[in-house]
Write an enzyme that holds these catalytic residues in place. Structure first.
Site, PDB file in Angstrom:
ATOM      1  N   GLY A  14     -60.427 -72.885  24.159  1.00 34.93           N
ATOM      2  CA  GLY A  14     -60.004 -71.998  23.068  1.00 34.93           C
ATOM      3  C   GLY A  14     -59.999 -72.736  21.740  1.00 34.93           C
ATOM      4  N   ARG A  75     -66.152 -72.106  27.268  1.00 37.32           N
ATOM      5  CA  ARG A  75     -65.558 -72.563  28.530  1.00 37.32           C
ATOM      6  C   ARG A  75     -66.727 -72.602  29.508  1.00 37.32           C
ATOM      7  NH1 ARG A  75     -60.000 -71.899  27.374  1.00 37.32           N
ATOM      8  NH2 ARG A  75     -59.498 -70.039  26.186  1.00 37.32           N
ATOM      9  N   ASP A 106     -56.006 -78.508  27.725  1.00 31.57           N
ATOM     10  CA  ASP A 106     -55.830 -79.029  29.076  1.00 31.57           C
ATOM     11  C   ASP A 106     -57.129 -78.999  29.922  1.00 31.57           C
ATOM     12  OD1 ASP A 106     -53.489 -79.533  31.115  1.00 31.57           O
ATOM     13  OD2 ASP A 106     -54.868 -78.125  32.072  1.00 31.57           O
ATOM     14  N   THR A 129     -55.266 -77.442  20.693  1.00 28.63           N
ATOM     15  CA  THR A 129     -54.863 -76.175  21.319  1.00 28.63           C
ATOM     16  C   THR A 129     -53.630 -75.633  20.612  1.00 28.63           C
ATOM     17  OG1 THR A 129     -53.880 -75.154  23.281  1.00 28.63           O
ATOM     18  CG2 THR A 129     -53.667 -77.547  23.129  1.00 28.63           C
ATOM     19  N   ASP A 131     -51.454 -74.020  22.061  1.00 35.80           N
ATOM     20  CA  ASP A 131     -50.386 -73.900  23.077  1.00 35.80           C
ATOM     21  C   ASP A 131     -49.363 -75.032  23.035  1.00 35.80           C
ATOM     22  OD1 ASP A 131     -51.802 -71.686  23.945  1.00 35.80           O
ATOM     23  OD2 ASP A 131     -52.842 -72.791  25.530  1.00 35.80           O
ATOM     24  N   ASP A 133     -49.252 -77.629  24.801  1.00 34.20           N
ATOM     25  CA  ASP A 133     -48.797 -77.879  26.173  1.00 34.20           C
ATOM     26  C   ASP A 133     -49.322 -79.187  26.761  1.00 34.20           C
ATOM     27  OD1 ASP A 133     -51.423 -77.053  26.264  1.00 34.20           O
ATOM     28  OD2 ASP A 133     -51.158 -75.687  27.954  1.00 34.20           O
ATOM     29  N   ARG A 175     -50.457 -69.717  27.080  1.00 32.01           N
ATOM     30  CA  ARG A 175     -50.872 -69.936  28.482  1.00 32.01           C
ATOM     31  C   ARG A 175     -49.634 -69.996  29.380  1.00 32.01           C
ATOM     32  NH1 ARG A 175     -54.216 -74.089  31.181  1.00 32.01           N
ATOM     33  NH2 ARG A 175     -53.010 -75.551  29.945  1.00 32.01           N
TER      34      ARG A 175
END
Ligand code: F6P
Length: 326
Positions: A14, A75, A106, A129, A131, A133, A175
């Site tokens: 992303g 992706r 990730d 990202t 996110d 994360d 996510r």
């Protein structure tokens, strides 16, 4: 170790605001240190299909302020297979690329780690990202911009929520992580955040209702992290309709607008520092590390740590949100 002369850069997974600032920083710091730099288009897919061009300093002019990624992103299923990775390695050899800088989240860094081990190939990762994360870094590139976008959207929704005295569930990305929901809730003065990190410990919706979430106001805004674990905003709204029909509920799913827009100063600076640090890491013979930021210092995080460990949510933030939403 073999001498590195040429570095390839790609963005994968992303997109995130600040990726262009990172591409610029890797390119310019790389050229500054005497490396040749090549841009690889469309992530690992473009690596397999050889969509690669020489990058000079002008290729990255006027991009620091742009969202998205000038290198495009994808992706790539094929890169998850040994055959696909072999094709990618053959292209790298043919193009004379001796090291890679991979900017992504990730999944992208997982691919980088497997490839680096399989072919003993030097790779440095940058955490790109929204996110936030990835373990071992306080912030990821794109997170701050997405957070600001969420805050601006919630500010607007609050106007109509207040006028109609409604309960709004606003679903944000992330996510499997609740960083955007939790910090977005604090930044926008929301009444609560429902996040996957604590979903297994407590029924957050039941708690919210039990604690009289309306408190002194007639409208409420609850940020919900997208995730099957939270049930998402739609799932929660369904529950409220069935279990607490007295509330007038509405749902907004912010979706991909959270990924767009010009990066904030925080993200531009983070991406610039991390991009330059990727070149430092290669000069220092670092391999298979992600560049992170911890207490405002650049750190090198081994891929194995960054990907495999779950980044914990700061529980103080949950507590702050609860205390401020009375
Ligand atoms: O990882 C970034 C992210 O935006 C997540 O927050 C979200 O779950 C996912 O990507 C959406 O992916 P796609 O763009 O493929 O729909």
């Amino acid at each position: 170790m073999a001498e590195i002369k040429c570095i390839g850069i790609l963005t994968s997974g992303g997109d995130a605001p600040g990726m262009n600032a990172a591409i610029r920083a890797v390119t310019r710091a790389g050229i500054f240190s005497g490396f040749a730099v090549k841009g690889i288009y469309r992530g690992y897919r473009g690596l397999i299909t050889d969509e690669i061009v020489d990058f000079k300093t002008q290729n990255v002019s006027n991009i620091i302020q742009m969202g998205g990624t000038i290198l495009k992103t994808a992706r790539c299923k094929e890169f998850t297979t040994p055959e696909g990775r072999q094709l990618a390695y053959d292209v790298l050899k043919r193009e004379g690329i001796d090291a890679l800088v991979v900017i992504g989240g990730d999944g992208s860094l997982t691919g980088a780690r497997i490839f680096a081990n399989e072919f003993n190939f030097p790779i440095v990762g940058l955490p790109g990202t929204i996110d936030n994360d990835l373990y071992g870094t306080d912030k990821t590139i794109g997170y701050d911009t997405a957070l600001n976008t969420i805050m601006q959207c919630v500010d607007k929704i609050r106007d109509t929520a207040t006028s109609h005295e409604r309960l709004f569930f606003i679903e944000v990305m992330g996510r499997d992580a609740g960083f955007l929901a939790l910090n977005g809730a604090i930044a926008s003065g929301a009444e609560a955040a429902i996040i996957p990190e604590i979903s297994t410990e407590v029924d957050q919706l039941a708690e919210l209702i039990k604690n009289g979430f309306r408190k002194s106001k007639n409208s409420s805004i609850v940020l919900v992290a997208e995730s099957p674990i939270t049930g998402g905003a739609m799932g929660l709204a369904e529950r409220v309709k069935n279990e607490f029909p007295q509330y007038d509920v509405r749902v907004t799913i912010l979706g991909h607008l959270q990924r767009g827009g010009s990066p904030t100063a925080v993200d531009r600076i983070l991406a610039s520092r991390m991009g330059a640090a990727a070149i430092d890491a290669l000069l220092e013979d670092q391999r298979n590390v992600m560049i992170g930021i911890a207490n405002d210092e650049i750190v090198y995080v081994p891929f194995s740590k960054a990907i495999k460990n779950e980044k914990p949510i700061n529980r103080d933030l949950l507590n702050t949100l609860r205390r401020l939403s009375i």
